[in-house]
Design a protein around this motif. Structure first.
Motif, PDB file in Angstrom:
ATOM      1  N   ARG A 111       0.824  -1.209   0.000  1.00 30.96           N
ATOM      2  CA  ARG A 111       0.000   0.000   0.000  1.00 30.96           C
ATOM      3  C   ARG A 111       0.857   1.257   0.000  1.00 30.96           C
ATOM      4  NH1 ARG A 111      -3.544   1.205   4.911  1.00 30.96           N
ATOM      5  NH2 ARG A 111      -3.331   3.405   4.635  1.00 30.96           N
ATOM      6  N   ALA A 112       1.957   1.237   0.743  1.00 36.71           N
ATOM      7  CA  ALA A 112       2.874   2.384   0.760  1.00 36.71           C
ATOM      8  C   ALA A 112       3.543   2.539  -0.596  1.00 36.71           C
ATOM      9  CB  ALA A 112       3.920   2.214   1.848  1.00 36.71           C
ATOM     10  N   ASP A 114       2.233   1.619  -3.522  1.00 42.82           N
ATOM     11  CA  ASP A 114       1.208   2.127  -4.437  1.00 42.82           C
ATOM     12  C   ASP A 114       0.998   3.617  -4.255  1.00 42.82           C
ATOM     13  OD1 ASP A 114       0.836  -0.375  -5.477  1.00 42.82           O
ATOM     14  OD2 ASP A 114      -0.991  -0.794  -4.342  1.00 42.82           O
ATOM     15  N   ARG A 115       1.039   4.080  -3.024  1.00 41.36           N
ATOM     16  CA  ARG A 115       0.880   5.502  -2.755  1.00 41.36           C
ATOM     17  C   ARG A 115       2.006   6.294  -3.402  1.00 41.36           C
ATOM     18  NH1 ARG A 115       1.367   6.153   3.061  1.00 41.36           N
ATOM     19  NH2 ARG A 115       3.556   6.099   2.556  1.00 41.36           N
ATOM     20  N   ASP A 116       3.245   5.769  -3.337  1.00 41.51           N
ATOM     21  CA  ASP A 116       4.380   6.452  -3.951  1.00 41.51           C
ATOM     22  C   ASP A 116       4.281   6.461  -5.465  1.00 41.51           C
ATOM     23  OD1 ASP A 116       5.370   6.945  -1.477  1.00 41.51           O
ATOM     24  OD2 ASP A 116       6.849   5.328  -1.512  1.00 41.51           O
ATOM     25  N   ARG A 118       1.482   6.404  -7.234  1.00 44.42           N
ATOM     26  CA  ARG A 118       0.422   7.332  -7.627  1.00 44.42           C
ATOM     27  C   ARG A 118       0.862   8.784  -7.542  1.00 44.42           C
ATOM     28  NH1 ARG A 118      -3.735   5.971  -3.780  1.00 44.42           N
ATOM     29  NH2 ARG A 118      -2.719   4.025  -3.346  1.00 44.42           N
ATOM     30  N   THR A 119       1.656   9.120  -6.541  1.00 42.80           N
ATOM     31  CA  THR A 119       2.094  10.516  -6.408  1.00 42.80           C
ATOM     32  C   THR A 119       3.272  10.816  -7.314  1.00 42.80           C
ATOM     33  OG1 THR A 119       3.548   9.974  -4.566  1.00 42.80           O
ATOM     34  CG2 THR A 119       1.300  10.667  -4.027  1.00 42.80           C
ATOM     35  N   SER A 123       7.486   9.460  -0.838  1.00 40.60           N
ATOM     36  CA  SER A 123       6.919  10.341   0.178  1.00 40.60           C
ATOM     37  C   SER A 123       7.983  10.709   1.184  1.00 40.60           C
ATOM     38  CB  SER A 123       5.747   9.660   0.870  1.00 40.60           C
ATOM     39  OG  SER A 123       6.183   8.486   1.483  1.00 40.60           O
TER      40      SER A 123
END
Length: 128
Positions: A111-112, A114-116, A118-119, A123
């Motif tokens: 999940r972490a 995927d967040r990176d 997408r941005t 992070s």
């Protein structure tokens, strides 16, 4: 960095706790609660590591040390003793331990990541 090393050491301790308490019984019935507890503890350790670092690979350090400790205990038994074994449900003890112990933490790492993605950038670590 020292906190990440300590979280990695906690991953080793989590694996030792999970392995040696895996054969617990509730009366005559095998009750592998240590696999569930280790999964929750690993998720908490990985979550804490992800708060300290910007890269999910480094944040997964407690999970990597947990898996490495399990691999060592599966190949080299302490004192030539059988750590993983039994009949019935306990035949699947190692599979249960890896599945229940690693999946929640691995989900957090994914999940972490995927967040990176997408941005479009890693992070930044959160302010303390």
């Amino acid at each position: 960095m020292l906190l990440l090393i300590l979280l990695g050491l906690d991953g080793v301790l989590s694996a030792l706790m999970a392995v040696f308490f895996l054969p617990m019984r509730l009366g005559p019935v095998p009750f592998p609660i240590s696999a569930l507890l280790s999964g929750a503890l690993n998720a908490a350790l990985v979550w804490a590591a992800l708060q300290l670092t910007a890269t999910p690979r480094l944040g997964a350090l407690p999970l990597w040390t947990w898996l490495a400790t399990l691999l060592v205990l599966m190949t080299i038994t302490p004192g030539d003793d059988i750590v993983f074994g039994g009949s019935g449900l306990m035949e699947f003890g190692p599979v249960l331990l890896v599945a229940l112990g690693a999946v929640p933490a691995a989900w957090l790492v994914m999940r972490a990541g995927d967040r990176d993605v997408r941005t479009g950038a890693a992070s930044a670590p959160r302010a303390r």
